[in-house]
Design a protein around this motif. Sequence first.
Motif, PDB file in Angstrom:
ATOM      1  N   GLU A 139      13.507  20.284 -14.053  1.00 40.05           N
ATOM      2  CA  GLU A 139      12.269  20.735 -13.412  1.00 40.05           C
ATOM      3  C   GLU A 139      11.741  19.682 -12.437  1.00 40.05           C
ATOM      4  O   GLU A 139      11.245  20.012 -11.360  1.00 40.05           O
ATOM      5  N   ASP A 175      12.432  29.873  -5.561  1.00 42.08           N
ATOM      6  CA  ASP A 175      13.768  29.518  -6.047  1.00 42.08           C
ATOM      7  C   ASP A 175      13.720  29.139  -7.523  1.00 42.08           C
ATOM      8  O   ASP A 175      12.768  28.482  -7.980  1.00 42.08           O
ATOM      9  N   ASP A 186      11.214  20.043  -8.384  1.00 37.51           N
ATOM     10  CA  ASP A 186       9.984  19.705  -7.663  1.00 37.51           C
ATOM     11  C   ASP A 186      10.290  18.865  -6.427  1.00 37.51           C
ATOM     12  O   ASP A 186       9.666  19.038  -5.368  1.00 37.51           O
ATOM     13  N   ALA A 202      17.113  25.467  -6.883  1.00 36.88           N
ATOM     14  CA  ALA A 202      16.456  24.356  -6.207  1.00 36.88           C
ATOM     15  C   ALA A 202      17.278  23.072  -6.326  1.00 36.88           C
ATOM     16  O   ALA A 202      17.413  22.311  -5.355  1.00 36.88           O
ATOM     17  N   ARG A 211      11.559  21.058  -3.641  1.00 41.41           N
ATOM     18  CA  ARG A 211      10.478  21.826  -3.004  1.00 41.41           C
ATOM     19  C   ARG A 211       9.615  20.930  -2.128  1.00 41.41           C
ATOM     20  O   ARG A 211       9.226  21.316  -1.023  1.00 41.41           O
ATOM     21  N   ARG A 249       7.273  14.776   1.137  1.00 44.50           N
ATOM     22  CA  ARG A 249       6.845  15.750   2.149  1.00 44.50           C
ATOM     23  C   ARG A 249       6.821  15.141   3.545  1.00 44.50           C
ATOM     24  O   ARG A 249       7.047  15.827   4.545  1.00 44.50           O
ATOM     25  N   SER A 278      12.353  26.722  -1.947  1.00 41.28           N
ATOM     26  CA  SER A 278      11.064  27.422  -1.912  1.00 41.28           C
ATOM     27  C   SER A 278      10.495  27.535  -3.316  1.00 41.28           C
ATOM     28  O   SER A 278      11.190  27.319  -4.312  1.00 41.28           O
ATOM     29  N   GLU A 279       9.222  27.897  -3.386  1.00 41.81           N
ATOM     30  CA  GLU A 279       8.583  28.086  -4.683  1.00 41.81           C
ATOM     31  C   GLU A 279       9.240  29.221  -5.465  1.00 41.81           C
ATOM     32  O   GLU A 279       9.214  29.239  -6.690  1.00 41.81           O
TER      33      GLU A 279
END
Length: 388
Positions: A297, A313, A301, A318, A304, A220, A310-311
């Motif tokens: 998965e 997607d 993550d 993603a 994102r 992030r 985005s959440e």
Amino acid sequence: MSHRIVLPRLMEIGAGASQQLAAVLGGLGCSRPLIVTDRMMVELGYAARLAEQLEQAGIASRCFADTAPEPTAASIRAGVQMVREGDFDSIVALGGGSPIDSAKAIGILGKFGGEMRDYRFPRDVSDAGLPLIAIPTTAGTGSEVTRFTIITDETSDEKMLCAGLGFMPVAALIDYELTLSLPPRITADTGIDALTHAIEAYVSRKASLYSDAQALEAMRLLAPNLRSAFHEPRNLAAREAMMLGATLAGIAFSNASVALVHGMSRPIGAFFHVPHGLSNAMLLPAVTAFSIPAAPERYADCARAMGVASEGDSVETANDKLLSELRALNKELQVPSPAQFGIARERFFELRETMAKQALASGSPGNNPRVPSEAEIIDLYETVWNQE
């Protein structure tokens, strides 16, 4: 199942953190440090500033400034000799990953003797060398918070991974102001290195809830600020975010390990003298595409957390966005292909099998969500050569 978390005893983080060196040494009961750095830190005056700070506090120091950009067993030998012959009670590492990695090795060899190859993985180096205070000047390797060092055996061109509590600094002074003088190329290479640390720690088979939290927060911070730091070197907010992100990524991979990108990257660096972050960048898109089917998965993550998906997607969308971003990032940050870097195709293909064997021997590919065979690593090297 429990997870052992290893960190420096003390971390000072933020603008001016490096100015706390004398106080930190005093708190650790150390008064005779050897500063391990490189010629660039001397030319920029950073090493002299540290020595002056220590002198004002009544602490006498000496400096070893002959570390190499990609440290080898030979390049640290003079530093080891200084430790063996001197009366030092601590080491201060100043610089990017190479001086810090060199300092880690010097501290262990200077105290215990032997050759660097004696300490390579899978040996667990748990005995502490001289207390090490790390002051990073790049936002990339995270070496200031890791229990690893990488030293090349120049006789075999093997980048040796050495691991254990003995390589963990006792303190880290993380001062983003020291990164303001970094040129764009080093900003890019070290930044992608940090992003790779975060991604690989998150998808690693050794990941935990703790390392996940550090890795996601690192992504992030790193992903939205890497371009800004590259294009605007004096952007303080971007530089601060990159420095903290790199440290968090270092904490993440020190406690979860890196994976296939790093395993394949080290031989490229050893044989062709490609800077570590740059070889990671060359590999990251292709290795990520190879690995996604085994952990879709987890990679979603990552997309994102990086802000490229985005959440809402789907996992597939993603991951498509993640791969597009990694390729776009390389293009914008002007990451060369192996050929553009100057590597000869014939030599690269000739060494693919040897590089694949060394990659597997490092242990890092075994942490990958999709564990490759030697043949698959050989094919991946070809894919990296041929990618646009």
